[in-house]
Scaffold this motif. Sequence first.
Motif, PDB file in Angstrom:
ATOM      1  N   PRO A 177      25.162   1.412 -48.153  1.00  0.00           N
ATOM      2  CA  PRO A 177      24.716   1.262 -49.534  1.00  0.00           C
ATOM      3  C   PRO A 177      25.424   2.274 -50.408  1.00  0.00           C
ATOM      4  O   PRO A 177      25.661   3.403 -49.986  1.00  0.00           O
ATOM      5  CB  PRO A 177      23.210   1.567 -49.460  1.00  0.00           C
ATOM      6  N   GLY A 178      25.750   1.876 -51.622  1.00  0.00           N
ATOM      7  CA  GLY A 178      26.413   2.802 -52.533  1.00  0.00           C
ATOM      8  C   GLY A 178      27.812   2.345 -52.850  1.00  0.00           C
ATOM      9  O   GLY A 178      28.397   1.513 -52.154  1.00  0.00           O
ATOM     10  N   PRO A 179      28.400   2.874 -53.927  1.00  0.00           N
ATOM     11  CA  PRO A 179      29.721   2.436 -54.378  1.00  0.00           C
ATOM     12  C   PRO A 179      30.824   2.948 -53.473  1.00  0.00           C
ATOM     13  O   PRO A 179      30.636   3.904 -52.719  1.00  0.00           O
ATOM     14  CB  PRO A 179      29.833   3.066 -55.769  1.00  0.00           C
ATOM     15  N   PRO A 180      32.027   2.334 -53.548  1.00  0.00           N
ATOM     16  CA  PRO A 180      33.124   2.749 -52.690  1.00  0.00           C
ATOM     17  C   PRO A 180      33.542   4.191 -52.894  1.00  0.00           C
ATOM     18  O   PRO A 180      34.108   4.794 -52.000  1.00  0.00           O
ATOM     19  CB  PRO A 180      34.268   1.797 -53.089  1.00  0.00           C
ATOM     20  N   ALA A 231      27.083  -7.353 -54.234  1.00  0.00           N
ATOM     21  CA  ALA A 231      28.353  -7.276 -54.959  1.00  0.00           C
ATOM     22  C   ALA A 231      28.986  -5.902 -54.819  1.00  0.00           C
ATOM     23  O   ALA A 231      29.809  -5.520 -55.655  1.00  0.00           O
ATOM     24  CB  ALA A 231      28.134  -7.627 -56.428  1.00  0.00           C
ATOM     25  N   ASP A 232      28.613  -5.155 -53.771  1.00  0.00           N
ATOM     26  CA  ASP A 232      29.201  -3.839 -53.528  1.00  0.00           C
ATOM     27  C   ASP A 232      30.589  -4.023 -52.916  1.00  0.00           C
ATOM     28  O   ASP A 232      30.719  -4.474 -51.775  1.00  0.00           O
ATOM     29  CB  ASP A 232      28.325  -3.014 -52.581  1.00  0.00           C
ATOM     30  N   LEU A 233      31.605  -3.674 -53.681  1.00  0.00           N
ATOM     31  CA  LEU A 233      32.983  -3.840 -53.243  1.00  0.00           C
ATOM     32  C   LEU A 233      33.327  -2.769 -52.218  1.00  0.00           C
ATOM     33  O   LEU A 233      33.113  -1.577 -52.456  1.00  0.00           O
ATOM     34  CB  LEU A 233      33.908  -3.734 -54.460  1.00  0.00           C
ATOM     35  N   LEU A 234      33.866  -3.182 -51.065  1.00  0.00           N
ATOM     36  CA  LEU A 234      34.213  -2.221 -50.018  1.00  0.00           C
ATOM     37  C   LEU A 234      35.613  -1.644 -50.261  1.00  0.00           C
ATOM     38  O   LEU A 234      36.479  -2.309 -50.835  1.00  0.00           O
ATOM     39  CB  LEU A 234      34.158  -2.893 -48.647  1.00  0.00           C
ATOM     40  N   PRO A 235      35.839  -0.409 -49.821  1.00  0.00           N
ATOM     41  CA  PRO A 235      37.134   0.230 -50.067  1.00  0.00           C
ATOM     42  C   PRO A 235      38.321  -0.539 -49.507  1.00  0.00           C
ATOM     43  O   PRO A 235      39.429  -0.426 -50.030  1.00  0.00           O
ATOM     44  CB  PRO A 235      36.980   1.588 -49.368  1.00  0.00           C
TER      45      PRO A 235
END
Length: 327
Positions: A177-180, A231-235
Amino acid sequence: MTYFYWSALLLCASACLPTTAQTLPAHGLAATYYNGENFEEAVVERTDAQLDFEWHARPPATGVSKEHFSVRWTGFLEAPATGLYILHLTVDDGVRVWVGNKLLLDSWRNQYVTDGQARVRLEAGKVYALRIEYYQSALESRLVLGWERPDVSMEDFFSGRPIFEPIPTRYLWAALPGPPTEVREAASPASPVARAIAPPDTLPVRLEELARLAKGQRLTLPNLYFTQSTADLLPTSRPVLNQLARRLREQPAMRLEIAGHTDNVGDAALNLRLSRQRARVVRQYLVQQGIDSVRLLARGYGSARPLADNRDPQQRPRNRRVEVVRQ
């Protein structure tokens, strides 16, 4: 202590999210198994606890061929100690390994059982994007990814106990969870054993087709990954988006619709919302890369425009995609 500290942070973050946000992800790595040596036909999606496989001459998963198949694992690696890690790899046939979006091992060829190593410096308590790609040609197949930790004691070394082990499940995360931006890049050692190291925007992603698109034609963005059901974009998505931004800078008159799509599993309204959110996230990333927002239109279509038959679980993953449409 590092593991329990990180787990506590994750549990706290999960509790603070809205009810529609993702639940705490599972340990292990997200895996997609394909028929074909170059990821041609997605067949099975699952979470693998470790990369410690000796399939011999058997299929790696139900519905997957026992020969001429490929697998892509994505997720995150948590470092339990600070220092120089030695990654150990046993493989038959081809493999590529990225840690922190750096290509550390590249042995993409037919080969008998081969052992390889790469060194990477990691910091305790931090997580690093991890991606492994593998293909098997013929006969037996094997893949084992392990590590030698920097905190191995001399007592362990001289005791005869193995200092190399498959990476334990508790240090692998299928998603976070959380942004890249919370995911760290891996530091390169002073004397790397790696065959090749590439910055994120020079990984093997090509979008030459974009320039040839006529008005109304569309292109599915490859290697674009989100945390499941969010919709959390993965690195690991940065290479293709950086390449897309570069192409747009080279063609300043080009305008695009960014179209999000899902399969038909689950509630239709939630799928529609998810597709819109993912399209908007991609648009936002491009704007942050300096692309004029008036050139980009984000839309979501949910499951209304499938590419493949949603009734076939082997074809359904093709419908979960983000496209760009030339305007």
